[in-house]
Design a protein around this motif. Sequence first.
Motif, PDB file in Angstrom:
ATOM      1  N   THR A   3       0.808  -1.224   0.000  1.00 18.74           N
ATOM      2  CA  THR A   3       0.000   0.000   0.000  1.00 18.74           C
ATOM      3  C   THR A   3       0.836   1.266   0.000  1.00 18.74           C
ATOM      4  O   THR A   3       0.312   2.351  -0.189  1.00 18.74           O
ATOM      5  N   HIS A   4       2.155   1.131   0.226  1.00 14.29           N
ATOM      6  CA  HIS A   4       3.002   2.323   0.277  1.00 14.29           C
ATOM      7  C   HIS A   4       4.447   1.916   0.036  1.00 14.29           C
ATOM      8  O   HIS A   4       4.883   0.871   0.496  1.00 14.29           O
ATOM      9  N   HIS A  22       3.168   5.271   8.330  1.00 18.34           N
ATOM     10  CA  HIS A  22       1.872   5.335   9.014  1.00 18.34           C
ATOM     11  C   HIS A  22       1.155   6.657   8.721  1.00 18.34           C
ATOM     12  O   HIS A  22      -0.053   6.673   8.461  1.00 18.34           O
ATOM     13  N   THR A  23       1.884   7.747   8.738  1.00 20.81           N
ATOM     14  CA  THR A  23       1.293   9.057   8.456  1.00 20.81           C
ATOM     15  C   THR A  23       0.750   9.114   7.034  1.00 20.81           C
ATOM     16  O   THR A  23      -0.375   9.568   6.801  1.00 20.81           O
ATOM     17  N   GLU A  26      -2.311   6.912   6.698  1.00 21.93           N
ATOM     18  CA  GLU A  26      -3.434   7.537   7.405  1.00 21.93           C
ATOM     19  C   GLU A  26      -4.037   8.662   6.565  1.00 21.93           C
ATOM     20  O   GLU A  26      -5.263   8.770   6.429  1.00 21.93           O
ATOM     21  N   GLN A  27      -3.194   9.507   5.973  1.00 19.61           N
ATOM     22  CA  GLN A  27      -3.664  10.616   5.151  1.00 19.61           C
ATOM     23  C   GLN A  27      -4.397  10.129   3.902  1.00 19.61           C
ATOM     24  O   GLN A  27      -5.325  10.775   3.419  1.00 19.61           O
ATOM     25  N   ALA A  28      -4.001   8.972   3.387  1.00 19.46           N
ATOM     26  CA  ALA A  28      -4.644   8.410   2.194  1.00 19.46           C
ATOM     27  C   ALA A  28      -5.865   7.562   2.542  1.00 19.46           C
ATOM     28  O   ALA A  28      -6.534   7.046   1.654  1.00 19.46           O
ATOM     29  N   GLY A  29      -6.132   7.409   3.842  1.00 19.54           N
ATOM     30  CA  GLY A  29      -7.252   6.587   4.278  1.00 19.54           C
ATOM     31  C   GLY A  29      -7.016   5.102   4.091  1.00 19.54           C
ATOM     32  O   GLY A  29      -7.967   4.324   3.974  1.00 19.54           O
ATOM     33  N   LEU A  30      -5.746   4.688   4.082  1.00 21.25           N
ATOM     34  CA  LEU A  30      -5.401   3.286   3.847  1.00 21.25           C
ATOM     35  C   LEU A  30      -4.797   2.584   5.056  1.00 21.25           C
ATOM     36  O   LEU A  30      -4.437   1.414   4.966  1.00 21.25           O
ATOM     37  N   SER A  33      -5.937  -1.242  11.035  1.00 18.09           N
ATOM     38  CA  SER A  33      -5.783  -1.251  12.493  1.00 18.09           C
ATOM     39  C   SER A  33      -4.607  -2.116  12.930  1.00 18.09           C
ATOM     40  O   SER A  33      -4.144  -2.006  14.061  1.00 18.09           O
ATOM     41  N   HIS A  54      -1.342   6.626  15.899  1.00 17.10           N
ATOM     42  CA  HIS A  54      -2.061   6.399  14.642  1.00 17.10           C
ATOM     43  C   HIS A  54      -3.213   5.402  14.758  1.00 17.10           C
ATOM     44  O   HIS A  54      -3.883   5.134  13.767  1.00 17.10           O
TER      45      HIS A  54
END
Length: 98
Positions: A3-4, A22-23, A26-30, A33, A54
């Motif tokens: 995913t990144h 993680h940032t 989080e900003q991409a909504g991906l 948990s 996060h």
Amino acid sequence: MITHVVTTEATVTDGEVTETIHTALEQAGLLASEHFVDWGYVNAKLLATSVSSHGVELTGPIRHDITWQGKADEPASRGGPAGPPRDGLRDPNRDLVA
């Protein structure tokens, strides 16, 4: 699923980019948990703060302490078969090796 991706200079360790990853997720909504990673992305600070920072539980193997201090508890330093007692005193119950 990937995913990144982060590209860094060779001197940047994996653990230094975990927070960045993680940032960005989080900003991409991906950001899930739970985040399962290899040992390079795990350290004590990240394990302690990833949930509060996060909301993600970081899971992965922790690395062994490879410093000389961390190796001080190996058999050679404990007075086991491979080495002398740590305090330098002879153990009368231990076999002597010639």
